[in-house]
Design an enzyme around this catalytic site. Structure first.
Site, PDB file in Angstrom:
ATOM      1  N   GLY A  71       0.825  -1.194   0.000  1.00 59.21           N
ATOM      2  CA  GLY A  71       0.000   0.000   0.000  1.00 59.21           C
ATOM      3  C   GLY A  71       0.867   1.254   0.000  1.00 59.21           C
ATOM      4  O   GLY A  71       0.555   2.244  -0.661  1.00 59.21           O
ATOM      5  N   ASN A 151      -6.200   5.129   9.704  1.00 52.70           N
ATOM      6  CA  ASN A 151      -5.769   3.833  10.209  1.00 52.70           C
ATOM      7  C   ASN A 151      -5.640   3.783  11.719  1.00 52.70           C
ATOM      8  O   ASN A 151      -5.732   2.725  12.318  1.00 52.70           O
ATOM      9  CB  ASN A 151      -4.428   3.439   9.560  1.00 52.70           C
ATOM     10  CG  ASN A 151      -3.370   4.509   9.728  1.00 52.70           C
ATOM     11  OD1 ASN A 151      -3.633   5.702   9.563  1.00 52.70           O
ATOM     12  ND2 ASN A 151      -2.166   4.105  10.074  1.00 52.70           N
ATOM     13  N   HIS A 201      -3.354  -7.193   2.364  1.00 55.82           N
ATOM     14  CA  HIS A 201      -3.225  -7.809   3.687  1.00 55.82           C
ATOM     15  C   HIS A 201      -4.130  -7.169   4.730  1.00 55.82           C
ATOM     16  O   HIS A 201      -4.218  -7.657   5.851  1.00 55.82           O
ATOM     17  CB  HIS A 201      -1.755  -7.825   4.145  1.00 55.82           C
ATOM     18  CG  HIS A 201      -1.225  -6.501   4.610  1.00 55.82           C
ATOM     19  ND1 HIS A 201      -1.125  -6.172   5.938  1.00 55.82           N
ATOM     20  CD2 HIS A 201      -0.777  -5.428   3.923  1.00 55.82           C
ATOM     21  CE1 HIS A 201      -0.617  -4.951   6.045  1.00 55.82           C
ATOM     22  NE2 HIS A 201      -0.397  -4.486   4.837  1.00 55.82           N
ATOM     23  N   THR A 237       9.173  -8.038 -12.816  1.00 51.01           N
ATOM     24  CA  THR A 237       8.452  -9.290 -13.023  1.00 51.01           C
ATOM     25  C   THR A 237       7.264  -9.336 -12.066  1.00 51.01           C
ATOM     26  O   THR A 237       7.410  -9.068 -10.882  1.00 51.01           O
ATOM     27  CB  THR A 237       9.389 -10.487 -12.756  1.00 51.01           C
ATOM     28  OG1 THR A 237      10.481 -10.399 -13.664  1.00 51.01           O
ATOM     29  CG2 THR A 237       8.669 -11.810 -12.962  1.00 51.01           C
ATOM     30  N   CYS A 326       2.668   0.614  11.693  1.00 49.05           N
ATOM     31  CA  CYS A 326       3.654   1.276  10.846  1.00 49.05           C
ATOM     32  C   CYS A 326       4.501   2.261  11.619  1.00 49.05           C
ATOM     33  O   CYS A 326       5.633   2.519  11.267  1.00 49.05           O
ATOM     34  CB  CYS A 326       2.974   1.984   9.690  1.00 49.05           C
ATOM     35  SG  CYS A 326       2.219   0.827   8.563  1.00 49.05           S
TER      36      CYS A 326
END
Lengths: 390, 382
Positions: A71, A151, A201, A237, A326
């Site tokens: 995110g 959050n 998640h 990738t 975080c």
């Protein structure tokens, strides 16, 4: 003793069907999805199916989905990517004071590189006043970035109103919807959003799988360049297993949303809040009781150290957090709580409960009693003059 | 399907898959969380960091987990160039670099930086003396450790030595080298090294940037304190745990696997030469990875060869997989001075942990067959 996980805003357990969908792509169905040979084709099909599922969760076109690894990367890409394309006459960035660090730190970084940044303060209830935002908007604003659900305190921002104000001055609008996705209905068309970030998640998808939703006609420079993957908007990738897991999680979240499952967690959060306020009369809610995602409850517990409370609860088998996971690494008080006008001491004395799928109705009482006991113990300790401030 | 495209991506090792599966089921907390579950996740993260550090003889605290080689190269080159901006606004990259490095250089160029290029010899490597003639304002050199298309190993240590004398930092994209040849960052002298899990039996979506001795670096992905403030974003724990296991296995098997692959490569090269006497194998006079063969079959276009081999159950690449869809000659072969008509007839065979002797023996007649088909396709058109 039943372990109670009340930290859903930090991360959620990948759902068994998400895990089951991913594992084949870590086995024989490998293949570089940019290669031309047959395995590559099967991989590409799986990637595009995942893209369509993610798009459906937020009412977007599949080609508007850019898979990212987190995110935070989606937020960085939105902000750095739009500003890199901005005209000289329109290059100001406007954000709120309670954005996630990935938005605030990106803004600070851009500021050092000459981009003017305006941080609009939220009101003491943690909600942005559209009038105050309007004062910050003018024809030189390239991008407005405001989160849907905070959050740490769960407050909801007036997204439709912000979109309208941004549109009125010709600015793009990016919404960090990482805490909202899967919990509230999201439709980027109805909400008139140009860019939107989500992270798997947070809704029982795998870590390492997130997306930036980019609406048509939004100019965006890639942050990671040098490959045609993701329509040249994100080189590297593709992480196929993670994208597939994200797709399954998105479809599952959409289904559960329609079935009222996140609403159940919000109702339990409201019940938890009411009971905690009654059981611990000195406790106060940080944020706004009504304009809030009910499943997030951020309480200030006067005279108690938040981190000490976290560890006390942990010993009782209850998992909560102070502010956000975080910011756990940074020693300072939460910038969100400071933005509400809390003193650093009160900010340190706060605990976040974030409910979700893993919470049963019967857990609410356990949470209340566990918190009550933890607070009592810590206050007794404090009385003895040995309060720890870790 | 005989898979000879390990340089594009390797099959995930079963042990790695098991580790990821168990992590997805059991280690679900956020490693940044302070509670016990968070700390258990943190411990798994740090164990993986130790395993990855050991593969390249680095210190654990020098390892920054990223989402893959491309992000790692961007973070290294752009982050270093930004951090060193006061000294100069120029970076130098070799002409052999992967798209990821070219892409990062383009980002810098858009931001007003100048780009210099290090030329390649006909044998496919950069002469370290090139460093001496770089302009004064150069702050970072990017030179890969092993080329993804030819497998040619680059003299990074020699370049780093000359660069150090001039105060220039060195970034090396070691994505193709890691797990195939021993890497000792102390001896190599690179300041920034990038490796990727899915090239060594690990999962896609995870890689590492190793920053030696506190080399200056600005963070590209801004956020909170993750990865010591060097890379924002909740960690991809299952991916990282899988990477750790893959790195440990790669380190354990490095010597034996290197010997085994070299024997298979030589068997393949001998077979190719026997099947098509005019085959040109590129970079044979330089040190090469034990697993990579880049060969041109004159008169047989790579896209035709690729399709013919696909139909015969053989997966290989024309040049790099990331450049697929184009019939243009590979910039790497062009930089080596390989003529265009030969370069567009090049295939890359890359062997790996799943490759067996039987596969090599099976594949040689199929290649001979594909070459015949591709040549007749060219004849029909002419």
């Amino acid at each position: 003793m039943r372990e109670i996980y009340a930290d859903h805003a930090a991360t959620t357990r990948p759902a068994p069907e998400v895990r089951d969908a991913m594992l084949p792509f870590l086995g024989p169905r490998f293949g570089n999805s940019s290669s031309v040979h047959r395995r590559g084709e099967a991989a590409r099909d799986a990637l595009e199916a995942a893209r369509a599922r993610v798009a459906a969760l937020v009412g977007a076109a599949p080609e508007g989905i850019v898979f990212t690894a987190s995110g935070s990367e989606a937020n960085n890409l939105a902000i750095q990517g739009v500003l890199a394309c901005a005209d000289a006459s329109r290059r100001r960035l406007v954000i709120s004071s309670i954005e996630h660090p990935s938005v605030i730190e990106t803004a600070r970084h851009l500021e050092t590189r000459g981009i003017p940044v305006t941080v609009v303060p939220v009101e003491s209830n943690g909600v942005l006043d559209p009038g105050r935002l309007a004062e910050a908007l003018a024809a030189d604003v390239a991008l407005v970035s405001v989160m849907w659900v905070n959050n740490e305190i769960g407050t909801l921002q007036p997204i439709a109103e912000i979109a309208r104000l941004a549109r009125a001055v010709g600015a793009r609008f990016h919404c960090d919807a990482i805490q909202a996705a899967g919990k509230l209905p999201i439709d980027v068309e109805t909400a008139d959003l140009d860019l939107l970030s989500i992270a798997g998640h947070k809704f029982h998808g795998p870590p390492g799988a997130a997306a930036l939703v980019v609406r048509r006609r939004t100019r965006l420079a890639p942050l990671i360049h040098g490959g045609h993957q993701e329509r040249s908007r994100r080189a590297g990738t593709e992480n196929l297993a993670a994208a597939v897991g994200l797709g399954v999680a998105a479809e599952r979240a959409q289904r559960r949303l329609a079935a009222g499952e996140p609403q159940r967690a919000c109702a339990l959060g409201d019940a938890l809040l009411g009971l905690l306020l009654a059981r611990i009369p000195t406790a106060r809610l940080n944020g706004d009781r009504a304009i809030r995602l009910g499943s997030i409850v951020n309480l200030r517990l006067p005279g108690v150290d938040g981190e000490a409370a976290l560890h006390e609860l942990d010993l009782e088998g209850i998992t909560v957090s102070t502010g956000s996971a975080c910011s756990a690494a940074s020693p300072g008080p939460s910038h969100v709580l400071l933005a509400l006008g809390l003193t650093p001491e009160d900010a340190h004395g706060s605990v976040r409960f974030s409910l979700g799928e893993d919470i049963l109705e019967s857990d609410v009482d356990t949470l209340v009693e566990g918190t009550f006991r933890a607070v009592e113990r810590l206050r007794a300790l404090d009385h003895g003059g040995t309060v720890e401030r870790r | 399907m005989i898979y000879l495209d390990h340089n594009a991506s390797t099959p995930v090792r079963p042990e790695v898959r098991d580790a990821i599966a168990s992590c997805l089921g059991d280690l679900h907390a956020n490693p940044s969380s302070l509670h016990r579950e968070g700390q258990r996740a943190r411990a798994a993260l740090e164990r993986a960091r130790d395993q990855v550090a050991a593969l390249v003889a680095a210190r654990s605290d020098e390892v920054v987990f990223v989402s893959g080689g491309t992000e790692g190269d961007h973070q290294a080159l752009i982050g270093a160039a930004w951090a060193l901006e006061a000294r100069g606004r120029r970076v130098a990259i070799s002409r052999l670099e992967h798209h990821a490095v070219h892409g990062a250089a383009e980002v810098l160029e858009r931001g007003g930086f100048a780009i210099s290029h290090l030329a390649a010899t006909h044998e496919g490597f950069v002469d370290p003396a090139e460093v001496d003639s770089l302009p004064e304002d150069t702050t970072v050199i990017s030179l890969m450790l092993a080329n993804n298309e030819t497998g040619v190993i680059q003299p990074v240590a020699g370049v780093a030595e000359r660069a150090a004398r001039r105060g220039i930092r060195v970034h090396t994209d070691a994505v193709q080298a890691a797990g195939k040849i021993p890497i000792d960052l102390e001896a190599l002298g690179a300041d920034y090294t990038v490796i990727s899990a899915h090239k060594l039996g690990g999962p896609k979506g995870v890689g590492a940037l190793i920053v030696r001795g506190g080399a200056p670096l600005e963070s590209l992905l801004r956020g909170s304190g993750h990865e010591r403030g060097r890379r924002g974003g909740t960690e991809n724990l299952p991916g990282i745990v899988g990477f750790g296991v893959a790195a440990e296995l790669a380190a354990r098997d490095l010597m034996a696997e290197g010997t085994r692959l070299l024997a298979l490569r030589e068997r393949l090269e001998a077979g190719l030469t026997a099947a098509a006497s005019d085959v040109v194998i590129h970079g044979t006079r330089a040190p090469r990875l034990p697993n990579t063969v880049n060969a041109s079959f004159p008169g047989a276009r790579a896209d035709h060869l690729l399709m013919a081999l696909d139909a015969r159950g053989v997966a290989v690449s024309a040049g790099a997989a990331c450049a697929s869809g184009a019939v243009e000659p590979s910039p790497v072969l062009t930089a080596m001075g390989i003529a265009c008509d030969l370069a567009i007839c090049a295939l890359r065979f890359s062997l790996g942990h799943t490759t067996t002797v039987d596969e090599i023996d099976l594949v040689i007649p199929r290649i001979a067959d594909a070459v015949r088909v591709a040549r007749s396709a060219a004849g029909a058109r002419a």
